[in-house]
Design a protein around this motif. Structure first.
Motif, mmCIF file in Angstrom:
data_model
loop_
_atom_site.group_PDB
_atom_site.id
_atom_site.type_symbol
_atom_site.label_atom_id
_atom_site.label_comp_id
_atom_site.label_asym_id
_atom_site.label_seq_id
_atom_site.Cartn_x
_atom_site.Cartn_y
_atom_site.Cartn_z
ATOM 1 N N TYR A 603 -2.339 -7.037 5.244
ATOM 2 C CA TYR A 603 -2.883 -5.770 5.161
ATOM 3 C C TYR A 603 -4.214 -5.563 6.067
ATOM 4 O O TYR A 603 -4.986 -6.303 5.901
ATOM 5 C CB TYR A 603 -2.988 -5.205 3.634
ATOM 6 C CG TYR A 603 -1.938 -5.241 2.876
ATOM 7 C CD1 TYR A 603 -1.172 -3.942 2.701
ATOM 8 C CD2 TYR A 603 -1.367 -6.294 1.817
ATOM 9 C CE1 TYR A 603 0.024 -4.045 2.245
ATOM 10 C CE2 TYR A 603 -0.119 -6.238 1.335
ATOM 11 C CZ TYR A 603 0.665 -5.107 1.352
ATOM 12 O OH TYR A 603 1.783 -4.876 0.555
ATOM 13 N N ASN A 608 -5.045 -1.415 1.026
ATOM 14 C CA ASN A 608 -3.668 -1.912 1.107
ATOM 15 C C ASN A 608 -2.692 -0.482 1.689
ATOM 16 O O ASN A 608 -1.316 -0.972 1.416
ATOM 17 C CB ASN A 608 -2.915 -2.772 0.051
ATOM 18 C CG ASN A 608 -3.665 -3.932 -0.082
ATOM 19 O OD1 ASN A 608 -3.453 -4.651 -1.066
ATOM 20 N ND2 ASN A 608 -4.764 -3.931 0.545
ATOM 21 N N SER A 611 -0.854 -1.984 7.629
ATOM 22 C CA SER A 611 -0.363 -3.363 7.605
ATOM 23 C C SER A 611 0.347 -3.917 8.797
ATOM 24 O O SER A 611 0.408 -2.928 9.795
ATOM 25 C CB SER A 611 0.611 -3.672 6.420
ATOM 26 O OG SER A 611 1.819 -2.885 6.751
#
Length: 670
Positions: A603, A608, A611
């Motif tokens: 990530y 997150n 990525s």
């Protein structure tokens, strides 16, 4: 037989075929010839020469010839052959931020969580964190906190590069190479005794140029080319058997194109940029390494070094024809360092004690172009470290050994924005280490260790709107259990480690917009994992080498303003990486090698959201030696696999992965 080195993966059908052929060859060959054995490996991980198996830590060692055979010529390429080591995707030459056991650092914190040492000269930040690995004897990668012996930037590990030492044996090598994207390179490595047994000199240099692979629709040119020149000089003096002094000078000059960046919404590998991008960074080091054995048998070592790096960059960040958004950097980093070490024996115990000090003097200029304004931020960043350290290896009883050490370190930082008041902070830290090793069989060892690591805090030097907010030091306590040794009559070397690292005040980078990067602290995080390595001489010229690292690094608690990142992955930390390599050395002086290397998903931000997907690569290389001449070839990324980092800088940038590349090299040794 050299230790095996990897390359890159996807079509997995090749490797089972190679393995099947290798085992069938072994079955017939074992009847006619004695089994080969792996050579013993000596390392300096604890700043004293020891066998690899006697060090209670997780270490990967690659010798220089293996690096050449695999056509590995940069520090970031080590991630393909070292379990537990990776690098943040950035796409700019000369700038690398390492990730070890899930621990990383922000480029603009001007520090790293893993230390780079080249012949004792420290590089303490991502800028200049590179080496062309020319005229290298070996590389040692130490995983886990090494703060007791190496200080604040070794909280996750150390990459230690040792160059070949000039001596009485002449060394002459000339190489020319050509390859994909109009690659051209020329390298030379010469070493001679000037006065036999007393004075020796060596020179190594490389010029390397390669076109880019990103199409610029505005200019019709290929963006992202690389043009690099490297120089290494060494003068060694040994007036007697007790004294050894080496003076070294190295220099790197880059005249590169733009970083390998593009817009996430654009066709892959294309930009429409009217802003010329370039990287004209350069750096140099000057060091004196002096060793002397006293009459009492004590050994004294002094390493004095000056490390300088100019980070000089211009980069478009919207990749459009008008100059709407861009960033520029004109940074000058200088670090002076001095280390004194004394080592000796007390009965059966070996000990080492030392003093380390360094001084940073950095001058920073950051430029950011926005649609309605062009801003330039100037600042001065200075600091110093002073440390006392010691390390002891004490046999306790038959088969039992205790390794203990401690480092008391004081770190100071001073930050002065242009036209503003100076900000300063000081931190003092004691970093202990304790390890117990048990030799349960003649060539098998178990060890358990607990070690502390530390990374100093600092200031967000390019975030004036937040008052150049400070961030706190990051601390790590690591618990490790490992095993290493030999099997199969010294034809197989293995190592395995399990670890748990508790992190407090984890420093995490945030990138809300291009050119705006800041560091904040996660309250706590945890890293757990396992590492495995295997080196096996199968016989009949076949060798297998493998490595695997499994890592789980997550925030325990992390609030940044109204954002809650509890349980998220630490940015840039893969859960899995490893390699599998098979090599064949024929009696007819040719060799071939295939390597499968892979890395899990990472990530790019603390939330997150963005990525880079996991990937696997197949790399092939081989060569033929006749007399003093060698012809070698390589093919990296056989399947032309793509592993772009989509969403870098909070979703604004894609960092492109390089395409498939092939090359041919001709080497003369004289």
């Amino acid at each position: 037989m050299r230790p095996l080195v990897p390359a890159r993966p996807p079509q997995l059908r090749l490797l089972p075929c190679l393995l099947l052929a290798s085992f069938s060859s072994v079955a017939s060959a074992q009847q006619t010839e004695p089994a080969p054995v792996l050579p013993a490996i000596t390392v300096s991980a604890n700043k004293q020469q020891q066998t690899l198996e006697s060090v209670p830590a997780s270490i990967t060692v690659i010798d220089g010839e293996s690096l050449r055979d695999a056509h590995i010529g940069s520090v970031d390429a080590l991630e393909h052959i070292t379990p537990g080591l990776s690098f943040q995707p950035f796409g700019q030459g000369g700038v690398n931020s390492p990730v070890v056991r899930g621990m990383s650092a922000n480029f603009f914190s001007f520090s790293t969580s893993t230390l780079l040492l080249v012949d004792g000269v420290p590089t303490l930040m991502a800028q200049g964190f590179d080496n062309n690995l020319l005229a290298v004897d070996r590389v040692e990668v130490l995983r886990g906190p090494q703060g007791t012996l190496y200080g604040r930037n070794a909280e996750a590990g150390v990459i230690n590069i040792y160059s070949l030492v000039p001596d009485n044996t002449p060394r002459s090598m000339l190489s020319v190479a050509a390859g994909s994207r109009n690659l051209r390179s020329l390298s030379v490595d010469l070493s001679r005794p000037l006065v036999t047994d007393t004075l020796y000199a060596s020179i190594a240099g490389e010029w390397r140029q390669q076109d880019g692979f990103i199409d610029n629709a505005s200019t019709g040119a290929k963006e992202g080319g690389r043009d690099t020149r490297n120089l290494k000089l060494a003068l060694r003096w040994t007036p007697d058997t007790r004294t050894d002094a080496t003076l070294r000078y190295t220099r790197t000059d880059q005249d590169d194109g733009a970083a390998w960046w593009g817009a996430p919404a654009a066709v892959r590998g294309t930009v429409n940029s009217g802003t010329a991008g370039w990287n004209k960074s350069n750096g140099s080091t000057l060091s004196l390494n002096l060793a002397h054995e006293l009459d009492s048998g004590l050994k004294l070592r002094s390493i004095t070094a000056r490390n300088e790096w100019f980070d000089h960059v211009m980069q478009d960040t919207d990749f459009r024809l008008p100059d709407t958004l861009h960033i520029g950097r004109d940074h000058h980093f200088t670090t002076l360092s001095q280390e004194f070490r004394l080592e000796g024996k007390l009965g059966a115990a070996s000990w080492l004690a030392g003093l380390y000090a360094d001084q940073d003097d950095h001058h920073l200029l950051n430029e950011q172009k926005l649609p309605m304004a062009l801003t330039r931020s100037r600042a001065a960043l200075a600091g110093n470290s002073v440390a006392l350290f010691t390390d002891w290896t004490v046999p306790l009883a038959q088969h039992w050994t205790l390794v203990a050490g401690a480092r008391a370190e004081r770190d100071s930082v001073r930050f002065t924005p242009d036209g503003g008041a100076e900000k300063s902070a000081t931190w003092t830290r004691l970093s202990p280490k304790l390890a117990v090793q048990y030799q349960w069989a003649p060539q098998q060892q178990l060890y358990a260790s607990v070690t502390d690591g530390f990374r100093a805090g600092g200031y967000n030097v390019f975030v004036p709107g937040a008052g150049y907010a400070a961030y706190e030091p990051e601390t790590v306590r690591s618990f490790e259990l490992g095993s290493k040794g030999w099997l199969a009559g010294n034809r197989l070397r293995y190592a395995a480690a399990l670890y748990l690292m508790n992190v407090r005040n984890m420093q995490v980078q945030q990138m809300p917009t291009p050119g705006v990067v800041y560091v904040t602290n996660a309250a706590s995080a945890r890293s757990t994992g396992a590492e495995f390595e295997l080196d096996y001489l199968l016989g009949a010229g076949w060798q297998l080498q493998a490595g695997l690292a499994v890592n789980h690094t997550r925030f325990d608690t992390f609030r940044d303003g109204s954002n809650n990142y509890d349980g998220n992955h630490n940015p840039f930390a893969p859960d899995l990486n490893g390699h599998l390599s098979v090599r064949y050395d024929a009696r007819a002086n040719w060799y071939a090698q295939a390597t499968l290397t892979g890395t899990g998903k990472v990530y790019l931000d603390a939330a997150n959201r963005y990525s880079r997907n996991g990937f696997g690569l197949i790399n092939l290389n081989g060569g033929y030696r006749f007399g003093q001449t060698e012809v070698s070839a390589y093919l990296n990324n056989l399947a032309n696999h793509r592993y772009d980092a989509v969403g870098y800088q909070n979703g604004i940038v894609t960092v492109y992965s390089p395409p498939r590349e092939a090359g041919l090299r001709l080497t003369w040794r004289m």
